[in-house]
Design an enzyme around this catalytic site. Sequence first.
Site, PDB file in Angstrom:
ATOM      1  N   GLY A  11       0.655 -13.356 -11.900  1.00  0.00           N
ATOM      2  CA  GLY A  11      -0.197 -12.849 -10.839  1.00  0.00           C
ATOM      3  C   GLY A  11      -1.164 -11.835 -11.411  1.00  0.00           C
ATOM      4  O   GLY A  11      -1.336 -11.720 -12.636  1.00  0.00           O
ATOM      5  N   GLY A  12      -1.802 -11.074 -10.536  1.00  0.00           N
ATOM      6  CA  GLY A  12      -2.791 -10.116 -10.996  1.00  0.00           C
ATOM      7  C   GLY A  12      -2.241  -9.117 -11.998  1.00  0.00           C
ATOM      8  O   GLY A  12      -2.870  -8.845 -13.034  1.00  0.00           O
ATOM      9  N   GLY A  14       0.398  -9.312 -14.030  1.00  0.00           N
ATOM     10  CA  GLY A  14       0.730  -9.937 -15.307  1.00  0.00           C
ATOM     11  C   GLY A  14      -0.497 -10.282 -16.121  1.00  0.00           C
ATOM     12  O   GLY A  14      -0.528 -10.091 -17.351  1.00  0.00           O
ATOM     13  N   ARG A 272       0.054   1.141   8.438  1.00  0.00           N
ATOM     14  CA  ARG A 272       0.687  -0.107   8.850  1.00  0.00           C
ATOM     15  C   ARG A 272       2.042   0.083   9.537  1.00  0.00           C
ATOM     16  O   ARG A 272       2.381  -0.669  10.448  1.00  0.00           O
ATOM     17  CB  ARG A 272       0.848  -1.032   7.642  1.00  0.00           C
ATOM     18  CG  ARG A 272      -0.465  -1.634   7.181  1.00  0.00           C
ATOM     19  CD  ARG A 272      -0.274  -2.514   5.963  1.00  0.00           C
ATOM     20  NE  ARG A 272      -1.553  -3.094   5.561  1.00  0.00           N
ATOM     21  CZ  ARG A 272      -1.725  -3.817   4.461  1.00  0.00           C
ATOM     22  NH1 ARG A 272      -0.699  -4.035   3.655  1.00  0.00           N
ATOM     23  NH2 ARG A 272      -2.916  -4.320   4.164  1.00  0.00           N
TER      24      ARG A 272
END
Length: 539
Positions: A11-12, A14, A272
């Site tokens: 992913g980003g 890594g 959130r």
Amino acid sequence: MRSDVLIIGAGGAGLVAAINAHSQGAKVRVITKEYPTRSQTCMAQGGINAALGNASEDSVEAHIQNTLKSAHGIANEEAVRLLCQRAPEAVEWLDSIGVCFSRTKDAKIAQRTLGGASAPRACYAKDYTGLKILHTLYDRCNALGIEILSERYLLNLVTQKSISSDVYIGGATFLNIRSGEVETYEAASVIVATGGYSRVYDSHSTNSTSSTGDGLATAIRAGARLSDMEFIQFHPTALKNSSILISESARGAGGYLLNSKGERFTNELAPRDEVARAINEEIQKGEDVFLDIRHLGEEFIDRELPQERKLAKLYENVDPVYELVPIKPVAHYTMGGIEVDENSSTKIKGLFAVGECANHKIHGANRLGGNSLLELVVFGGQVGINAAKYAKTFDKVIDASEQTQRDKNFVAEVKESTNQIDFYEKRTLIGNIFYNNVGISRDEMGLKEALDAIYKIQKELPFMGVKDRSKTYNTNLVEFIEFVNMLELCENVLVCAISRCESRGAHYRSDIPKQNDIAYKAHTITYREDGVLCVNFVE
């Protein structure tokens, strides 16, 4: 198959780590169970935070204070300051390698306001920000010739204890999904970048089916520690029937939250945890809840929120240009993860972690929207450089044969299992129990009921297995091992949630609704000792 730096996960986080380790002259290998462009990073649609100076009311200090406030007192201020101070540089780097950010009329990078932010700070590419970043990073890795091996499922980390009782990393074992063979990849340093564990909530999650926490489970088995596992963020706006994410960018652009009576009932751009609780309270009253972006107009929606319109039409059969979008909160992001220090190192020498699977103590009890993409760039860069430097000084030989044989035996045993109990049914059961008992609102009775259910399923595990005995592309086998890992993490989450006798951020205890800074302004730490799960609080 030895490398200097082995990165598990593409992913980003890594891929940023790989680019930076490569820049140090290290031989880098990236291994992932899926294809890089399918990683969870592509779901981070809203934007990446950075105080670029475009908004007069914004500053790096404001970004820091927003992050600390959202974290409810348990973020590490030094780490938060590092994150926010390096944010402009991180966005500039992404821009320089080709990320196609949306632009203002004067060609500056466009920014929008996300929940919990005091100014428009999130740099975005329409509502595809994470996807565009991920594709650009993947292209960059390919251009640099970085080796990426896909369809390898992480089984275990290879470690060895020295005479002085220090534990060293030596690589990892994987199941080659294509061939069915167990493979071992040796390395001087290993970076775990495998993502979070929100899929323990099964269908009640925005995450892909691959977000099963494999890296965390293997890390605690190897002797690393996990921290803050009870803090799981629920995204306020997922589609009601499918749990597909509707980006916070829709509310950042001016979208409203309405109940069945057509009333707005909360500040749509609050942090959130607050928005998710407000929606949950409406649902508990018997109300349906909707996202309303009709007033933004078709031209704006098609220009700035094209994906949100497409998803609503595809999965909910409603067109947000003309209709209300039915939504609900579901599990989205895990603040807890593998405990790391200021260098992204774990307690195992040579083992690093980054991204959602790691806990850099920057999100605390509730992540600020827009900080997840920032984290993977800032700390992905740091960890790649640090892992490469460590590898240059590593001079030990670690024997991986014992771990490799254990994992071969394990795979063979699973295939020979009696399979009396269907683990898929148990996986669905766990997801429902977690959503109801370990969700937005929790209490001691519900948490203990959930823990009892997990203990019962753990005892039944020897009677579970796979129906598919084939060797190649045995997804049944992979999903069973994922299930085993999720059971480990479920126990960790519940032990931490029961131990934290207060409400803080995403961990809201209806039986103890107050925050207790005297006893619990600290991080939960879990680890295995002689097979027993232990939990402590550490400031």
